[in-house]
Design a protein around this motif. Structure first.
Motif, PDB file in Angstrom:
ATOM      1  N   SER A 350       0.822  -1.215   0.000  1.00  0.00           N
ATOM      2  CA  SER A 350       0.000   0.000   0.000  1.00  0.00           C
ATOM      3  C   SER A 350       0.855   1.265   0.000  1.00  0.00           C
ATOM      4  N   GLN A 351       2.175   1.091   0.216  1.00  0.00           N
ATOM      5  CA  GLN A 351       3.110   2.224   0.274  1.00  0.00           C
ATOM      6  C   GLN A 351       2.859   3.112   1.499  1.00  0.00           C
ATOM      7  N   ARG A 352       2.252   2.524   2.543  1.00  0.00           N
ATOM      8  CA  ARG A 352       2.036   3.246   3.789  1.00  0.00           C
ATOM      9  C   ARG A 352       2.810   2.549   4.901  1.00  0.00           C
ATOM     10  N   PRO A 353       3.443   3.300   5.808  1.00  0.00           N
ATOM     11  CA  PRO A 353       4.216   2.683   6.890  1.00  0.00           C
ATOM     12  C   PRO A 353       3.326   1.928   7.876  1.00  0.00           C
ATOM     13  N   ILE A 354       3.825   0.790   8.346  1.00  0.00           N
ATOM     14  CA  ILE A 354       3.089  -0.064   9.281  1.00  0.00           C
ATOM     15  C   ILE A 354       3.602   0.167  10.703  1.00  0.00           C
ATOM     16  N   LEU A 355       2.665   0.290  11.635  1.00  0.00           N
ATOM     17  CA  LEU A 355       2.990   0.282  13.062  1.00  0.00           C
ATOM     18  C   LEU A 355       2.384  -1.003  13.618  1.00  0.00           C
ATOM     19  N   ALA A 356       3.248  -1.951  13.960  1.00  0.00           N
ATOM     20  CA  ALA A 356       2.774  -3.258  14.423  1.00  0.00           C
ATOM     21  C   ALA A 356       3.056  -3.425  15.907  1.00  0.00           C
ATOM     22  N   VAL A 357       2.098  -4.032  16.613  1.00  0.00           N
ATOM     23  CA  VAL A 357       2.248  -4.320  18.039  1.00  0.00           C
ATOM     24  C   VAL A 357       1.882  -5.781  18.250  1.00  0.00           C
ATOM     25  N   GLY A 358       2.762  -6.528  18.920  1.00  0.00           N
ATOM     26  CA  GLY A 358       2.490  -7.946  19.119  1.00  0.00           C
ATOM     27  C   GLY A 358       3.408  -8.562  20.149  1.00  0.00           C
ATOM     28  N   SER A 360       6.491 -10.876  21.868  1.00  0.00           N
ATOM     29  CA  SER A 360       7.922 -11.072  21.630  1.00  0.00           C
ATOM     30  C   SER A 360       8.135 -12.283  20.729  1.00  0.00           C
ATOM     31  N   GLY A 361       9.024 -12.147  19.742  1.00  0.00           N
ATOM     32  CA  GLY A 361       9.323 -13.254  18.839  1.00  0.00           C
ATOM     33  C   GLY A 361       8.293 -13.496  17.764  1.00  0.00           C
ATOM     34  N   ALA A 362       7.419 -12.521  17.508  1.00  0.00           N
ATOM     35  CA  ALA A 362       6.341 -12.695  16.529  1.00  0.00           C
ATOM     36  C   ALA A 362       6.885 -12.807  15.110  1.00  0.00           C
ATOM     37  N   ASP A 363       6.261 -13.659  14.315  1.00  0.00           N
ATOM     38  CA  ASP A 363       6.653 -13.817  12.911  1.00  0.00           C
ATOM     39  C   ASP A 363       6.425 -12.530  12.122  1.00  0.00           C
ATOM     40  N   ILE A 364       5.431 -11.734  12.526  1.00  0.00           N
ATOM     41  CA  ILE A 364       5.175 -10.493  11.788  1.00  0.00           C
ATOM     42  C   ILE A 364       6.345  -9.517  11.909  1.00  0.00           C
ATOM     43  N   LYS A 365       7.071  -9.576  13.013  1.00  0.00           N
ATOM     44  CA  LYS A 365       8.257  -8.714  13.159  1.00  0.00           C
ATOM     45  C   LYS A 365       9.295  -9.071  12.098  1.00  0.00           C
ATOM     46  N   ARG A 366       9.506 -10.353  11.904  1.00  0.00           N
ATOM     47  CA  ARG A 366      10.476 -10.831  10.916  1.00  0.00           C
ATOM     48  C   ARG A 366      10.127 -10.318   9.517  1.00  0.00           C
ATOM     49  N   ILE A 367       8.848 -10.406   9.147  1.00  0.00           N
ATOM     50  CA  ILE A 367       8.433 -10.003   7.803  1.00  0.00           C
ATOM     51  C   ILE A 367       8.530  -8.494   7.617  1.00  0.00           C
ATOM     52  N   ILE A 368       8.062  -7.733   8.597  1.00  0.00           N
ATOM     53  CA  ILE A 368       8.101  -6.272   8.489  1.00  0.00           C
ATOM     54  C   ILE A 368       9.536  -5.767   8.438  1.00  0.00           C
ATOM     55  N   THR A 369      10.414  -6.368   9.238  1.00  0.00           N
ATOM     56  CA  THR A 369      11.821  -5.960   9.263  1.00  0.00           C
ATOM     57  C   THR A 369      12.505  -6.299   7.940  1.00  0.00           C
ATOM     58  N   PHE A 376       7.993  -2.719  14.310  1.00  0.00           N
ATOM     59  CA  PHE A 376       7.286  -3.624  15.217  1.00  0.00           C
ATOM     60  C   PHE A 376       7.642  -3.282  16.658  1.00  0.00           C
ATOM     61  N   PHE A 377       6.637  -3.333  17.535  1.00  0.00           N
ATOM     62  CA  PHE A 377       6.851  -3.057  18.956  1.00  0.00           C
ATOM     63  C   PHE A 377       6.148  -4.112  19.801  1.00  0.00           C
ATOM     64  N   GLU A 383       7.034   4.116  25.158  1.00  0.00           N
ATOM     65  CA  GLU A 383       7.842   5.267  24.749  1.00  0.00           C
ATOM     66  C   GLU A 383       8.369   5.111  23.330  1.00  0.00           C
ATOM     67  N   GLN A 384       8.741   3.894  22.968  1.00  0.00           N
ATOM     68  CA  GLN A 384       9.214   3.648  21.601  1.00  0.00           C
ATOM     69  C   GLN A 384       8.085   3.853  20.582  1.00  0.00           C
ATOM     70  N   ILE A 385       6.878   3.384  20.937  1.00  0.00           N
ATOM     71  CA  ILE A 385       5.709   3.591  20.070  1.00  0.00           C
ATOM     72  C   ILE A 385       5.434   5.088  19.908  1.00  0.00           C
ATOM     73  N   LYS A 386       5.499   5.785  21.027  1.00  0.00           N
ATOM     74  CA  LYS A 386       5.232   7.229  21.026  1.00  0.00           C
ATOM     75  C   LYS A 386       6.228   7.966  20.136  1.00  0.00           C
ATOM     76  N   THR A 387       7.489   7.580  20.220  1.00  0.00           N
ATOM     77  CA  THR A 387       8.531   8.217  19.401  1.00  0.00           C
ATOM     78  C   THR A 387       8.290   7.955  17.918  1.00  0.00           C
ATOM     79  N   TYR A 388       7.923   6.722  17.575  1.00  0.00           N
ATOM     80  CA  TYR A 388       7.673   6.377  16.168  1.00  0.00           C
ATOM     81  C   TYR A 388       6.461   7.141  15.628  1.00  0.00           C
ATOM     82  N   LEU A 389       5.426   7.258  16.438  1.00  0.00           N
ATOM     83  CA  LEU A 389       4.249   8.025  16.024  1.00  0.00           C
ATOM     84  C   LEU A 389       4.602   9.492  15.776  1.00  0.00           C
ATOM     85  N   LEU A 390       5.385  10.056  16.701  1.00  0.00           N
ATOM     86  CA  LEU A 390       5.744  11.472  16.577  1.00  0.00           C
ATOM     87  C   LEU A 390       6.648  11.705  15.368  1.00  0.00           C
ATOM     88  N   THR A 391       7.614  10.823  15.174  1.00  0.00           N
ATOM     89  CA  THR A 391       8.509  10.937  14.018  1.00  0.00           C
ATOM     90  C   THR A 391       7.724  10.826  12.707  1.00  0.00           C
TER      91      THR A 391
END
Length: 424
Positions: A350-358, A360-369, A376-377, A383-391
């Motif tokens: 979709s050409q839109r950035p993904i914010l994923a939450v799940g 530890s060790g999730a397969d979705i982290k591997r694919i997104i990375t 992925f968070f 705080e890391q989520i907040k920083t990514y949202l603000l950026t």
């Protein structure tokens, strides 16, 4: 050209992610010299409908239908709301369940094993035994859930010794909602025994995630291959981008998918940043659990919340591509590490950035990375989520919020169908 019979419960006009995997595979199998025949119920109870998907059924695909007895149609007489929720996979947390929901979950878990489509098993085995012999089809594929489809495959394997591939879109006894079905000890043992027989009797197993493949390899010597879900090159006109900083989740948000630190991070940015507050919008499209909505409202996000309900697949694609960011949320548990929602692949193109939450060790982290399509968070990383949202918001303000995906081609539906064809 070799014929293959695909046994599935979900087929257009069914909506939701369960229907799209094999709808898309049948679209491309002929390119690999395989002629698919699809076996589906004649009178199914689909919790979600998307008639637009009927237009995507390939004209060359033969669809064979047989009647099914659906207990959910009777359950509606007693409680339409709870029946709709449970059949859609939305199960409230224990403390929020009323007596009707508790009773229905107990009955669903202990009297309908492996699921409410169990009454289609014996009639289908009888019907298909004759059909397969008359049409000289030597290979069948079953796809579940519902896992009753695999028991049809098991019966046909024992009856005809036919080649059988079992496709697990989700795990069986380790799926997140399994423990919520109020199973007795005997029912748990019955589920495990049926799962064991399927895993051992099938000629090949397919999973959609790497974690489930690892789990199955510890349980059986039957070969297991990962064939993930994927994306298709949909002919949807590029929509105009939202003018607000819209963060969208497309699809069901079950009660367990409730990352409170994500909602808190959003609320804090609204309180601390006037411009962010003015521009921010949280859009939820699809079924949303009441507990999730309650948590969002308690966080103070009501004025920034847009609820759309269920929409067609075509409309979902438009909403994905017009949003500024896309949310991908999975339940925070060991059992859900291997869940890879089908929408992640549409998100990626979709050409839109993904914010994923799940978890530890999730397969979705591997694919997104690997594909460089977002971040992925874990649930605790507020705080890391907040920083990514603000950026991301600052990039939006500068008209520069985008992603640069890499290696997406292997997740195209046609490429994945090629991998499937090798197994056939």
């Amino acid at each position: 050209m070799e014929k293959v019979l695909i046994i599935t419960y979900y087929w257009p006009p069914a909506g939701g992610p369960g229907v799209q995997r094999w709808l898309k595979f049948t679209k491309y199998l002929k390119d690999f010299n395989i002629d698919p025949v699809v076996y589906v119920p004649e009178n199914p109870h689909y919790p979600l409908l998307d008639p637009s998907l009927e237009e995507e059924v390939p004209k060359h695909v033969e669809v064979v239908k047989n009647r099914i007895f659906e207990p959910y149609s009777l359950a509606k007489i007693f409680s339409k709301k709870e029946t709709q929720q449970i059949s859609s996979g939305i199960i409230s947390e224990e403390e929020n369940q009323n007596l009707i929901e508790k009773a229905m979950l107990f009955i669903r878990g202990n009297f309908f094993i492996p699921d409410a489509r169990k009454f289609w098993i014996k009639p289908s085995i009888k019907f298909l035994t004759e059909y397969l012999q008359d049409n000289e089809i030597k290979t069948i594929i079953t796809t579940g859930p519902p896992h009753s489809m695999h028991l049809i495959g098991l019966g046909l394997k024992e009856e005809l010794n036919i080649k059988w591939i079992a496709d697990f879109r989700d795990p069986w006894t380790t799926i997140g909602y399994h423990e919520k079905l109020k199973l007795t000890e005997n029912s748990q043992l019955e589920h495990k025994e049926l799962e064991r027989r399927v895993l051992h009797k099938a000629d090949h197993l397919i999973t959609t995630s790497f974690t489930t493949r690892s789990e199955f390899r510890e349980m059986t010597t039957t070969p297991v291959t990962v064939v993930t879900n994927g994306y298709d090159l949909e002919t949807v006109p590029k929509p105009e981008m939202d003018r607000k900083f819209t963060v969208s989740h497309i699809g069901s948000l079950l009660s367990g998918r409730n990352p409170q630190n994500l909602w808190k991070a959003m609320a804090e940015l609204i309180a601390e940043n006037a411009a962010f507050s003015e521009d921010f919008q949280l859009r939820l499209t699809g079924s949303v659990g009441e507990q999730v909505l309650e948590t969002i409202r308690k966080a103070g996000l009501s004025e920034h919340l847009e609820l759309n309900g269920y929409v067609s697949h075509r409309q979902a694609l438009k909403l994905q591509r017009s949003s500024q960011m896309l949310l991908l949320i999975e339940i925070d548990s060991e059992e859900t590490k291997g869940i890879i929602p089908g929408k992640i692949f549409e998100y990626m193109v979709s050409q839109r950035p993904i914010l994923a939450v799940g978890p530890s060790g999730a397969d979705i982290k591997r694919i997104i990375t690997e594909t460089n399509t977002g971040k992925f968070f874990e649930y605790s990383e507020k705080e890391q989520i907040k920083t990514y949202l603000l950026t991301s918001y600052e990039a939006f303000r500068e008209n520069n919020l985008t992603v640069h995906p890499i290696g997406l081609q292997k997740y195209s539906r046609k490429a994945l169908t090629g991998e499937l064809a090798k197994l056939l």
